[in-house]
Design a protein around this motif. Sequence first.
Motif: not given
Length: 204
Positions: A22-31, A68-83
Amino acid sequence: MDKERIEKQFAFCREIDKEKFIGRQTYLTGAKRKENDAEHAWHMAIMTLLLSEYANEKIDVLKTISMLLIHDLVEIDAGDTFAYDEEAKKTQRERELMAADRIFGLLPSDQGDKLRALWDEFEEGTTPEAKFAHTMDNIQPTMLNAATNGKSWKEKGVHLSQILNRNSNTADGSQTLWEYSLQHFIEPNIEKGNIIEDTEIKKV
């Protein structure tokens, strides 16, 4: 050994591997690439271990890390919603509730109920642990955006008002960390032009 119980536990463990996709919109520090949900969760867990001393109230660190470790598990089905995707946010709650029912339902009922309760507590955001977890959830991507010279902010044309709205409850978990984020991550990127300045920051 309870065969049915352990099979359910391993079924859940296999299922949550999907969080790594599940991809997010934030880049890693290496950009060079963006982080995934699992990396985001791991990063916040370690940050909580280190930064919990700045919580406004005394918190149960293990409980907060678990949340924090489990709060985004729902995005497996729901996908990441961009802020800042207002249209997608209209259906976010419904999508994530359905996902929570399915994913936590894979576990034996005692464990499933425990993790679901933690997820619900995070969503409600009223306990000291949930407030600090939300602080981490907001500050971690802000830190990474600042570390990449505002790359994602620039790409998305993000406005200061959007960032301030997104962080409206960040100080509820830690006034200290919010002030640090504002001074070291957000304000320098306003000065660089990486964030579109369309409002003023109200000093507390």
